[in-house]
Design a protein around this motif. Structure first.
Motif, PDB file in Angstrom:
ATOM      1  N   ILE A 145     -83.149 -10.015 133.941  1.00 36.58           N
ATOM      2  CA  ILE A 145     -84.099 -10.193 132.838  1.00 36.58           C
ATOM      3  C   ILE A 145     -83.276 -10.559 131.619  1.00 36.58           C
ATOM      4  CG2 ILE A 145     -85.842  -9.128 131.351  1.00 36.58           C
ATOM      5  CD1 ILE A 145     -86.635  -7.331 133.627  1.00 36.58           C
ATOM      6  N   VAL A 146     -83.564 -11.692 131.037  1.00 34.84           N
ATOM      7  CA  VAL A 146     -82.724 -12.276 130.008  1.00 34.84           C
ATOM      8  C   VAL A 146     -82.844 -11.527 128.682  1.00 34.84           C
ATOM      9  CG1 VAL A 146     -84.420 -13.925 129.125  1.00 34.84           C
ATOM     10  CG2 VAL A 146     -81.984 -14.523 129.119  1.00 34.84           C
ATOM     11  N   GLU A 147     -81.772 -11.612 127.878  1.00 29.78           N
ATOM     12  CA  GLU A 147     -81.770 -10.982 126.565  1.00 29.78           C
ATOM     13  C   GLU A 147     -82.608 -11.753 125.554  1.00 29.78           C
ATOM     14  OE1 GLU A 147     -78.499  -9.262 123.378  1.00 29.78           O
ATOM     15  OE2 GLU A 147     -77.899 -10.868 124.711  1.00 29.78           O
ATOM     16  N   PHE A 148     -82.625 -13.066 125.666  1.00 28.46           N
ATOM     17  CA  PHE A 148     -83.157 -13.904 124.599  1.00 28.46           C
ATOM     18  C   PHE A 148     -84.664 -14.166 124.724  1.00 28.46           C
ATOM     19  CE2 PHE A 148     -78.746 -15.311 125.610  1.00 28.46           C
ATOM     20  CZ  PHE A 148     -78.134 -14.751 124.506  1.00 28.46           C
ATOM     21  N   GLU A 149     -85.260 -14.569 123.615  1.00 30.79           N
ATOM     22  CA  GLU A 149     -86.621 -15.100 123.527  1.00 30.79           C
ATOM     23  C   GLU A 149     -87.705 -14.122 123.928  1.00 30.79           C
ATOM     24  OE1 GLU A 149     -87.190 -19.046 125.065  1.00 30.79           O
ATOM     25  OE2 GLU A 149     -85.216 -19.716 124.400  1.00 30.79           O
ATOM     26  N   GLU A 150     -87.434 -12.832 123.857  1.00 29.05           N
ATOM     27  CA  GLU A 150     -88.470 -11.807 124.024  1.00 29.05           C
ATOM     28  C   GLU A 150     -89.311 -11.992 125.289  1.00 29.05           C
ATOM     29  OE1 GLU A 150     -90.222 -10.553 119.995  1.00 29.05           O
ATOM     30  OE2 GLU A 150     -89.678 -12.648 119.692  1.00 29.05           O
ATOM     31  N   LEU A 151     -88.636 -12.261 126.403  1.00 33.39           N
ATOM     32  CA  LEU A 151     -89.276 -12.411 127.715  1.00 33.39           C
ATOM     33  C   LEU A 151     -90.105 -13.681 127.831  1.00 33.39           C
ATOM     34  CD1 LEU A 151     -90.455  -8.738 128.380  1.00 33.39           C
ATOM     35  CD2 LEU A 151     -88.487  -9.887 129.383  1.00 33.39           C
ATOM     36  N   ARG A 152     -89.892 -14.622 126.934  1.00 34.45           N
ATOM     37  CA  ARG A 152     -90.648 -15.877 126.984  1.00 34.45           C
ATOM     38  C   ARG A 152     -89.820 -17.046 127.506  1.00 34.45           C
ATOM     39  NH1 ARG A 152     -92.516 -13.561 122.048  1.00 34.45           N
ATOM     40  NH2 ARG A 152     -94.758 -13.127 122.095  1.00 34.45           N
ATOM     41  N   MET A 153     -88.567 -16.818 127.850  1.00 35.15           N
ATOM     42  CA  MET A 153     -87.720 -17.920 128.314  1.00 35.15           C
ATOM     43  C   MET A 153     -88.141 -18.351 129.714  1.00 35.15           C
ATOM     44  SD  MET A 153     -83.556 -18.190 128.810  1.00 35.15           S
ATOM     45  CE  MET A 153     -83.193 -18.199 127.051  1.00 35.15           C
ATOM     46  N   PRO A 154     -88.547 -19.605 129.899  1.00 38.63           N
ATOM     47  CA  PRO A 154     -88.901 -20.085 131.243  1.00 38.63           C
ATOM     48  C   PRO A 154     -87.655 -20.513 132.006  1.00 38.63           C
ATOM     49  CG  PRO A 154     -89.229 -21.834 129.656  1.00 38.63           C
ATOM     50  CD  PRO A 154     -88.766 -20.623 128.868  1.00 38.63           C
ATOM     51  N   ASN A 155     -87.796 -20.710 133.304  1.00 38.01           N
ATOM     52  CA  ASN A 155     -86.690 -21.271 134.059  1.00 38.01           C
ATOM     53  C   ASN A 155     -86.719 -22.790 133.937  1.00 38.01           C
ATOM     54  OD1 ASN A 155     -88.592 -22.228 135.911  1.00 38.01           O
ATOM     55  ND2 ASN A 155     -88.050 -20.785 137.520  1.00 38.01           N
TER      56      ASN A 155
ATOM     57  N   TRP B 191     -79.348  -5.360 118.242  1.00 38.22           N
ATOM     58  CA  TRP B 191     -79.506  -6.725 117.728  1.00 38.22           C
ATOM     59  C   TRP B 191     -80.482  -7.426 118.662  1.00 38.22           C
ATOM     60  CZ3 TRP B 191     -75.060  -4.743 119.833  1.00 38.22           C
ATOM     61  CH2 TRP B 191     -74.699  -5.216 121.101  1.00 38.22           C
ATOM     62  N   GLY B 192     -80.919  -8.593 118.275  1.00 36.05           N
ATOM     63  CA  GLY B 192     -81.943  -9.247 119.076  1.00 36.05           C
ATOM     64  C   GLY B 192     -83.311  -8.656 118.804  1.00 36.05           C
ATOM     65  N   LYS B 193     -84.247  -8.981 119.670  1.00 39.89           N
ATOM     66  CA  LYS B 193     -85.636  -8.613 119.417  1.00 39.89           C
ATOM     67  C   LYS B 193     -86.280  -7.812 120.539  1.00 39.89           C
ATOM     68  CE  LYS B 193     -86.371 -12.769 116.581  1.00 39.89           C
ATOM     69  NZ  LYS B 193     -87.176 -14.001 116.414  1.00 39.89           N
ATOM     70  N   GLY B 194     -85.507  -7.472 121.591  1.00 42.28           N
ATOM     71  CA  GLY B 194     -86.120  -6.713 122.677  1.00 42.28           C
ATOM     72  C   GLY B 194     -87.115  -7.582 123.446  1.00 42.28           C
ATOM     73  N   PRO B 195     -88.317  -7.080 123.713  1.00 34.56           N
ATOM     74  CA  PRO B 195     -88.838  -5.750 123.373  1.00 34.56           C
ATOM     75  C   PRO B 195     -88.451  -4.711 124.416  1.00 34.56           C
ATOM     76  CG  PRO B 195     -90.533  -7.014 124.478  1.00 34.56           C
ATOM     77  CD  PRO B 195     -89.335  -7.920 124.373  1.00 34.56           C
ATOM     78  N   VAL B 196     -88.545  -3.436 124.051  1.00 35.15           N
ATOM     79  CA  VAL B 196     -88.365  -2.362 125.019  1.00 35.15           C
ATOM     80  C   VAL B 196     -89.598  -2.320 125.910  1.00 35.15           C
ATOM     81  CG1 VAL B 196     -88.157   0.127 125.326  1.00 35.15           C
ATOM     82  CG2 VAL B 196     -86.870  -1.014 123.507  1.00 35.15           C
ATOM     83  N   ILE B 197     -89.391  -2.517 127.208  1.00 27.88           N
ATOM     84  CA  ILE B 197     -90.514  -2.582 128.144  1.00 27.88           C
ATOM     85  C   ILE B 197     -90.410  -1.542 129.253  1.00 27.88           C
ATOM     86  CG2 ILE B 197     -91.015  -5.016 127.736  1.00 27.88           C
ATOM     87  CD1 ILE B 197     -89.371  -5.674 130.249  1.00 27.88           C
ATOM     88  N   PHE B 198     -89.296  -0.785 129.279  1.00 29.00           N
ATOM     89  CA  PHE B 198     -89.103   0.156 130.373  1.00 29.00           C
ATOM     90  C   PHE B 198     -89.124   1.603 129.894  1.00 29.00           C
ATOM     91  CE2 PHE B 198     -87.036  -3.635 132.222  1.00 29.00           C
ATOM     92  CZ  PHE B 198     -87.719  -3.692 133.430  1.00 29.00           C
ATOM     93  N   ASN B 199     -89.965   2.400 130.549  1.00 24.67           N
ATOM     94  CA  ASN B 199     -89.841   3.847 130.531  1.00 24.67           C
ATOM     95  C   ASN B 199     -89.453   4.266 131.946  1.00 24.67           C
ATOM     96  OD1 ASN B 199     -92.213   3.875 132.114  1.00 24.67           O
ATOM     97  ND2 ASN B 199     -93.509   4.029 130.285  1.00 24.67           N
TER      98      ASN B 199
ATOM     99  N   GLY C 246     -76.271  -3.778 130.475  1.00 29.22           N
ATOM    100  CA  GLY C 246     -76.433  -5.037 129.789  1.00 29.22           C
ATOM    101  C   GLY C 246     -76.109  -4.901 128.320  1.00 29.22           C
ATOM    102  N   ASP C 247     -74.821  -4.661 128.027  1.00 26.40           N
ATOM    103  CA  ASP C 247     -74.322  -4.686 126.659  1.00 26.40           C
ATOM    104  C   ASP C 247     -74.984  -3.670 125.738  1.00 26.40           C
ATOM    105  OD1 ASP C 247     -72.363  -5.736 125.086  1.00 26.40           O
ATOM    106  OD2 ASP C 247     -73.502  -7.470 124.409  1.00 26.40           O
ATOM    107  N   ARG C 248     -75.400  -2.542 126.281  1.00 25.11           N
ATOM    108  CA  ARG C 248     -75.981  -1.473 125.475  1.00 25.11           C
ATOM    109  C   ARG C 248     -75.429  -0.132 125.962  1.00 25.11           C
ATOM    110  NH1 ARG C 248     -77.374  -5.684 123.795  1.00 25.11           N
ATOM    111  NH2 ARG C 248     -79.247  -6.229 122.582  1.00 25.11           N
ATOM    112  N   PRO C 249     -75.220   0.813 125.051  1.00 20.02           N
ATOM    113  CA  PRO C 249     -74.716   2.116 125.475  1.00 20.02           C
ATOM    114  C   PRO C 249     -75.809   2.924 126.159  1.00 20.02           C
ATOM    115  CG  PRO C 249     -75.195   2.144 123.131  1.00 20.02           C
ATOM    116  CD  PRO C 249     -75.405   0.729 123.590  1.00 20.02           C
TER     117      PRO C 249
END
Length: 414
Positions: A83-93, A145-153, A180-183
């Motif tokens: 799941i990509v970091e960029f574009e808030e889950l809107r990046m198409p393939n 940094w970036g825009k997320g969003p947080v989608i996982f519980n 993925g680059d987060r503590p």
């Protein structure tokens, strides 16, 4: 069964299991807990490329060129974002397909994952293992940094993990990567420490429930840190990973590898993201750019300090940069296809060849071979040898000479 679960069950078909017989054996932790081996016990040298946006940016024709090139250059692993970091889950393939329906991780788009399946299958046919990063860390937190969003519980993470694990249950050329680059624990969070490990544990449990626990699993940490700080004791963590990162030349990654190598119980360790070739130093172009000398230093330092392999990266390639897709601080000096032939990328195979030229599973780090100061900084020298002292390698990052203690060796060749 919830509607989300119905969607996930319906999407389980189409994975790359059909080609499993043509792929390499599953990778396992060696009995000495220092290295990785294939199912038949033969050594597996992790030589990875950070191909983070592979599932998104390349069509099949482009992916074929990339995969073939990296296999020819001696790489064995590709680290790819699930799941990509960029574009808030809107990046198409490359075919215009978005990953999820309405950005819901429990509603995967089968057309998107059919392309993922093809890439994993083709990589396996070329002898490449996919280090599949289930989600970039900002989707769990912290965003930083970036825009997320947080989608996982915890519940969503477990369900998504189970679906993903089931889909690739019979895929041999796969290793799971969380993080993925987060503590995993944010010590400096506003209002107090925030612990994200319960969500990561839930995702790990889901993946293991889905694939039966057949794939190894690790965690990609934030720059300048190691998984060992908060995760070494986690039973799902099969090996440690550090990220020496891109903040400065000559990071002391050998010291972090040495620290992780000394932990009990022992677990394999490596630098899973070092300075990227053709990346601005500390993200500022006025500081200059990391080059092939930089990437060679971090690679040899880490492996000779006890790492079981190494991850190379270049900025144009991890972004699969094309004209018009340049991304700010990352630079933008060339396309991904031009970057395939960068000097450092072509030189990584010599490290792999050197390590594989001697007994693999009995290699140990040994700085006591060197007399006095090992020349910290850009002149740092790093030594490794066989446990019986019959051979040794010493990496000299510059022309500065070092003195070797012959009494530590038994007729070794250097």
């Amino acid at each position: 069964m919830t509607p989300a679960a119905i969607v996930l069950t319906a999407a389980l078909g189409g994975g790359p299991a059909a080609a499993a017989g043509r792929m390499q054996s599953m990778v396992q932790v060696a009995p000495n807990h220092r290295f990785l081996v294939r199912a038949d016990g033969t050594p597996f040298f992790w030589l990875a490329d950070t191909a983070w946006l592979l599932f998104y940016r390349l069509d099949r024709e482009e992916a074929e060129r990339y995969l073939t090139a990296r296999a020819r250059q001696g790489f064995t692993v590709l680290q790819v974002m699930g799941i990509v970091e960029f574009e808030e889950l809107r990046m198409p393939n490359a075919y215009g397909e978005q990953q999820f329906i309405d950005r819901d991780p429990l509603r995967p788009n089968e057309k998107f994952y059919a392309h993922v399946d093809w890439i994993i299958r083709r990589a396996g046919e070329l002898g490449l293992t996919i280090a599949f990063l289930a989600t970039w860390g900002d989707k769990v937190g912290p965003v930083l940094w970036g825009k997320g969003p947080v989608i996982f519980n915890e519940n969503v993470a477990r369900t998504y993990g189970a679906w993903l694990g089931t889909r690739y249950r019979t895929t041999p050329n796969l290793i799971w990567v969380l993080g993925g680059d987060r503590p995993p624990v944010q010590d400096d969070a506003p209002g107090g420490v925030k612990d994200f490990r319960p969500v990561w544990r839930a995702m790990a449990a889901g993946l293991k429930a889905g694939d039966g626990g057949v794939h190894l699993m690790t965690y990609h940490p934030m720059g300048g840190s190691s998984t060992s700080t908060h995760l070494h004791a986690e039973p799902w963590l099969d090996f440690n990973m550090i990220q020496s990162g891109h903040g400065a030349r000559n990071p002391h990654n050998w010291a972090v590898i040495d620290h992780d190598y000394s932990l009990a119980p022992p677990k394999p360790t490596l630098d899973g993201e070092a300075d990227y070739e053709d990346h601005p130093v500390n993200w500022k172009q006025e500081n200059g750019w990391f080059d092939d000398l930089d990437v060679r230093r971090t690679a040899y330092w880490a492996v000779f300090a006890g790492a079981f392999g190494h991850t190379y990266g270049s900025t144009p390639t991890f972004l699969f940069q094309k004209p018009g897709t340049e991304m700010g601080a990352f630079g933008g000096r060339r396309t991904w296809e031009e970057a395939l032939a960068l000097p450092g990328a072509n030189q990584m195979k010599y490290l792999r060849g050197l390590v594989e030229s001697r007994p693999f599973l009995t290699r140990i780090p040994d700085q006591s071979l060197l007399v006095g100061d090992a020349c910290a900084g850009p002149d740092h020298a790093q030594a490794t040898r066989d446990a019986d002292g019959s051979w040794a390698f010493i990496y000299l990052a510059s022309g500065r000479p070092v003195t070797v203690r012959a009494d530590r060796l038994t007729g070794a060749t250097l």
